[in-house]
Scaffold this active site. Sequence first.
Site, PDB file in Angstrom:
ATOM      1  N   TYR A 143       0.602  -1.455   0.458  1.00  0.00           N
ATOM      2  CA  TYR A 143      -0.011   0.218   0.412  1.00  0.00           C
ATOM      3  C   TYR A 143       1.361   1.249   0.203  1.00  0.00           C
ATOM      4  O   TYR A 143       0.300   2.823  -0.363  1.00  0.00           O
ATOM      5  CB  TYR A 143      -1.186   0.200   1.221  1.00  0.00           C
ATOM      6  CG  TYR A 143      -2.463  -0.813   1.244  1.00  0.00           C
ATOM      7  CD1 TYR A 143      -1.914  -2.023   0.253  1.00  0.00           C
ATOM      8  CD2 TYR A 143      -3.144  -0.880   2.128  1.00  0.00           C
ATOM      9  CE1 TYR A 143      -2.980  -2.934   0.958  1.00  0.00           C
ATOM     10  CE2 TYR A 143      -4.278  -1.880   2.216  1.00  0.00           C
ATOM     11  CZ  TYR A 143      -3.966  -3.184   1.041  1.00  0.00           C
ATOM     12  OH  TYR A 143      -4.793  -4.212   1.267  1.00  0.00           O
ATOM     13  N   LYS A 200       3.995 -15.302   2.837  1.00  0.00           N
ATOM     14  CA  LYS A 200       3.523 -15.967   1.325  1.00  0.00           C
ATOM     15  C   LYS A 200       4.869 -16.739   1.087  1.00  0.00           C
ATOM     16  O   LYS A 200       5.490 -16.325  -0.330  1.00  0.00           O
ATOM     17  CB  LYS A 200       2.385 -15.817   0.319  1.00  0.00           C
ATOM     18  CG  LYS A 200       2.005 -15.972  -1.156  1.00  0.00           C
ATOM     19  CD  LYS A 200       1.359 -17.372  -0.813  1.00  0.00           C
ATOM     20  CE  LYS A 200       1.214 -18.404  -1.761  1.00  0.00           C
ATOM     21  NZ  LYS A 200      -0.117 -19.604  -1.512  1.00  0.00           N
ATOM     22  N   ASP A 232      -3.016 -18.122   2.375  1.00  0.00           N
ATOM     23  CA  ASP A 232      -4.026 -18.461   1.742  1.00  0.00           C
ATOM     24  C   ASP A 232      -4.827 -19.778   3.218  1.00  0.00           C
ATOM     25  O   ASP A 232      -6.045 -20.144   2.946  1.00  0.00           O
ATOM     26  CB  ASP A 232      -3.486 -19.493   0.555  1.00  0.00           C
ATOM     27  CG  ASP A 232      -2.473 -20.154   0.744  1.00  0.00           C
ATOM     28  OD1 ASP A 232      -1.149 -19.925   1.343  1.00  0.00           O
ATOM     29  OD2 ASP A 232      -1.701 -20.876  -0.415  1.00  0.00           O
ATOM     30  N   ASP A 256      -4.957  -6.538   6.418  1.00  0.00           N
ATOM     31  CA  ASP A 256      -6.257  -5.516   5.766  1.00  0.00           C
ATOM     32  C   ASP A 256      -7.448  -7.145   5.588  1.00  0.00           C
ATOM     33  O   ASP A 256      -8.878  -6.545   6.174  1.00  0.00           O
ATOM     34  CB  ASP A 256      -5.945  -4.916   4.998  1.00  0.00           C
ATOM     35  CG  ASP A 256      -7.259  -3.668   4.123  1.00  0.00           C
ATOM     36  OD1 ASP A 256      -8.165  -3.440   4.844  1.00  0.00           O
ATOM     37  OD2 ASP A 256      -7.048  -3.114   2.867  1.00  0.00           O
ATOM     38  N   ASP A 260     -10.541  -8.349   8.281  1.00  0.00           N
ATOM     39  CA  ASP A 260     -11.996  -8.198   7.551  1.00  0.00           C
ATOM     40  C   ASP A 260     -12.718  -9.178   8.024  1.00  0.00           C
ATOM     41  O   ASP A 260     -13.534  -9.834   8.188  1.00  0.00           O
ATOM     42  CB  ASP A 260     -12.261  -7.581   6.496  1.00  0.00           C
ATOM     43  CG  ASP A 260     -12.589  -6.467   6.298  1.00  0.00           C
ATOM     44  OD1 ASP A 260     -12.012  -5.143   7.459  1.00  0.00           O
ATOM     45  OD2 ASP A 260     -12.638  -5.059   5.903  1.00  0.00           O
TER      46      ASP A 260
END
Length: 367
Positions: A143, A200, A232, A256, A260
């Site tokens: 980001y 990852k 994942d 992020d 959620d």
Amino acid sequence: MTNYKICLLPGDGIGPEIIAEGVKVMNAAGAKYGVTFACTEALIGGCAIDAAGTALPDETLEVANASDAVLLAAVGGPKWDTTDPAKPRPEQGLLGIRKALGLYTNLRPVQIFSALADASTLKPEVIDGVDMMIVRELTGGLYFGKRERFYDEEGAGALGARGQRAYDTLEYREYEIERIARQAFEAARKRRGKVTSVDKANVLETSRMWREIVHRVGAEYPDVELEDLLVDNTAMQLINRPADFDVVVTENMFGDILSDEAAQITGSLGMLASASLGDGVALYEPSHGSAPDIAGRGIANPLAQILSVEMMLRYSFGMTEAADDIKRAVTEVLDEGWRTGDIKDAETPADHVVGTVQMGDLVVAHL
Ligand code: NAD
């Protein structure tokens, strides 16, 4: 008597309604423990755009920097929605203040209040005992990396006459990983003593470096259990065995998305608080938005805001007992069956559905 300076940022939509309840609870807790709070209100988001033409006026930053902590409600609303890149947007206020205050850690507690267990879409036996803390890196990674969009022949597709190309860069520096890892291990020490580091590493070089550095920091915390989990797999395990997680630490974009997902496990957006910490002034806010659809009607749930005050007392001021008290008061109010509209269900009696102000009063009464 101890006095703390609080920068209040009500923002837009339901913001002013819920922050008033947060302040009410903060003052009540302060009175009980001999602490006073001097609040200064400032503008952020849509209301700041209307008044000053920018979502984060310099004056707001001055007030924030001169305070001991910042309590924010929410920003945004249809009035300021725009796709014109030249126009200011309310969210610029949020990103701007996080950046300006150097808030590199986002803490998001995800817990089930047993009185609200039915609100989750997961089976009761799966969510029983869920109590985790997501620690998200907030100022690095994808980001904040270099990005560009440009035209080149190579990118030409069948739909456009000119080929477009774009890239975003995922970059981390050693110190950025070290400091967020340390926050996670410190948090785990005060909880159940387990850190799950999410990456990852089977694909990304930044993740391989992340893993190496997290383990190096972890060696300083032999009392804390450390496990690595690929992102994942984490997405699956969060809904498969959510109660197994204690502290989950991860980079900005993974955090992020996963925070959620984890929030959804509780099924009640109006209950989730968050803290953003750096090395100076910290910021506390609910995880939900400004709920423009119900703004001004006195029916918003103030509990996420009140739980943000709980986090502020705990993390910025070390007022552990007062924070525990607020959490207990909220739990008791829910156990007694009191609900705002967003968390009521078919079994809630009409006389137990309360508005924003009454919910704040109930929490104060239980303090
Ligand atoms: P939202 O979280 O504001 O609302 C989603 C739904 O949940 C709505 O139906 C709303 O009424 C309900 N809801 C949310 N908080 C509630 C509460 N405390 N009590 C009762 N009901 C509540 O998300 P959205 O509708 O996607 O976004 C609305 C605006 O908020 C947008 O402008 C968005 O950009 C902004 N937003 C701001 C933040 C922030 O300030 N941190 C975060 C997310 C969205």
